[in-house]
Design a protein around this motif. Structure first.
Motif, short mmCIF file in Angstrom:
data_model
loop_
_atom_site.label_atom_id
_atom_site.label_comp_id
_atom_site.label_asym_id
_atom_site.label_seq_id
_atom_site.Cartn_x
_atom_site.Cartn_y
_atom_site.Cartn_z
N VAL A 86 -31.69 -0.23 40.00
CA VAL A 86 -32.65 0.07 38.94
C VAL A 86 -32.90 -1.21 38.16
N ASP A 87 -34.17 -1.47 37.88
CA ASP A 87 -34.55 -2.66 37.12
C ASP A 87 -33.85 -2.65 35.75
N PRO A 88 -33.07 -3.71 35.45
CA PRO A 88 -32.35 -3.75 34.18
C PRO A 88 -33.27 -4.22 33.04
N ASN A 89 -34.26 -3.40 32.69
CA ASN A 89 -35.21 -3.79 31.66
C ASN A 89 -34.55 -3.83 30.27
N PRO A 90 -35.17 -4.50 29.31
CA PRO A 90 -34.56 -4.66 27.98
C PRO A 90 -34.28 -3.33 27.27
N GLU A 91 -35.14 -2.33 27.45
CA GLU A 91 -34.95 -1.04 26.79
C GLU A 91 -33.70 -0.33 27.32
N LEU A 92 -33.52 -0.35 28.62
CA LEU A 92 -32.35 0.27 29.22
C LEU A 92 -31.08 -0.48 28.81
N GLN A 93 -31.14 -1.80 28.83
CA GLN A 93 -29.99 -2.61 28.42
C GLN A 93 -29.63 -2.33 26.96
N ALA A 94 -30.61 -2.22 26.10
CA ALA A 94 -30.36 -1.95 24.67
C ALA A 94 -29.71 -0.58 24.48
N LEU A 95 -30.15 0.40 25.25
CA LEU A 95 -29.57 1.75 25.16
C LEU A 95 -28.11 1.70 25.61
N HIS A 96 -27.84 1.03 26.71
CA HIS A 96 -26.47 0.88 27.18
C HIS A 96 -25.62 0.15 26.14
N ASP A 97 -26.13 -0.94 25.61
CA ASP A 97 -25.38 -1.72 24.62
C ASP A 97 -25.05 -0.89 23.38
N ALA A 98 -25.99 -0.05 22.95
CA ALA A 98 -25.76 0.79 21.77
C ALA A 98 -24.57 1.74 21.98
N MET A 99 -24.35 2.15 23.22
CA MET A 99 -23.26 3.08 23.50
C MET A 99 -21.92 2.37 23.67
N HIS A 100 -21.93 1.06 23.65
CA HIS A 100 -20.69 0.29 23.75
C HIS A 100 -20.48 -0.58 22.52
N HIS A 101 -21.26 -0.31 21.48
CA HIS A 101 -21.17 -1.08 20.24
C HIS A 101 -19.93 -0.67 19.46
N ARG A 102 -19.42 -1.60 18.73
CA ARG A 102 -18.19 -1.39 17.96
C ARG A 102 -18.25 -0.13 17.09
N GLU A 103 -19.40 0.11 16.43
CA GLU A 103 -19.49 1.27 15.53
C GLU A 103 -19.57 2.60 16.29
#
Length: 173
Positions: A86-103
């Motif tokens: 799956v194309d790792p577009n910025p929107e998908l990456q941002a969603l993934h990153d939000a779920m692994h964020h410290r908070e």
């Protein structure tokens, strides 16, 4: 209890993936084809309510996006998994990153994020070589809009079911 966070693609892409998964994926009967946003984690009843609230906030902050599956690939030599890339577009990456964020959950993913939909796994080296050789000739070219993600929980028999669905974007809340 075990939980996970995934995106389920359209029925059309699920049908294509399942045509291979039913032969090559021992998890075929446990969960539909999906793109994992957050791997399995444990939480009690009280903690999962807090997590669901945070996921609702994350969903509001992210807009629907285009998911594009464009080829068959493999994680070999790390493991013998074959998948639709799956194309790792910025929107998908941002969603993934939000779920692994410290908070949110404060944990780092075990592997770097490679968006994919698994079609074969737990293969021997010879099986992997044969199956990957034939599947890599497939012309996967699928595009769709993703407007939601799902918090799943694992049942006693090992199968997964939806705990809650979160629609992306402010207007969908």
């Amino acid at each position: 209890m075990n939980y996970g966070i995934v995106i389920f693609p359209s029925k059309k892409l699920q049908d294509i993936a399942n045509s291979y998964r039913k032969r090559y994926d021992p998890h075929y009967a446990l969960i539909p084809p999906h793109l994992t946003l957050k791997n399995v984690f444990s939480a009690d009843d009280e903690h999962i309510k807090d997590i669901a609230g945070k996921l609702s906030h994350i969903a509001k902050e992210h807009d629907p996006f285009t998911l594009k599956a464009y080829k068959v690939s493999s994680f070999q030599p790390v493991n013998n998994v074959i998948y639709f890339k799956v194309d790792p577009n910025p929107e998908l990456q941002a969603l993934h990153d939000a779920m692994h964020h410290r908070e949110f959950m404060g944990d780092e993913p075990e592997y770097s994020f490679v968006p994919h939909i698994t079609v074969a796994q737990k293969l021997s080296n010879d099986e992997h070589s044969d199956i990957y050789g034939s599947l890599s000739m497939l012309g996967i070219d699928h595009e769709e809009t993703i407007d939601r993600f799902h918090l799943l929980y694992q049942l006693e028999n090992g199968s997964w079911t939806v705990y809650e669905t979160f629609r992306l974007g402010k207007e969908n809340q």
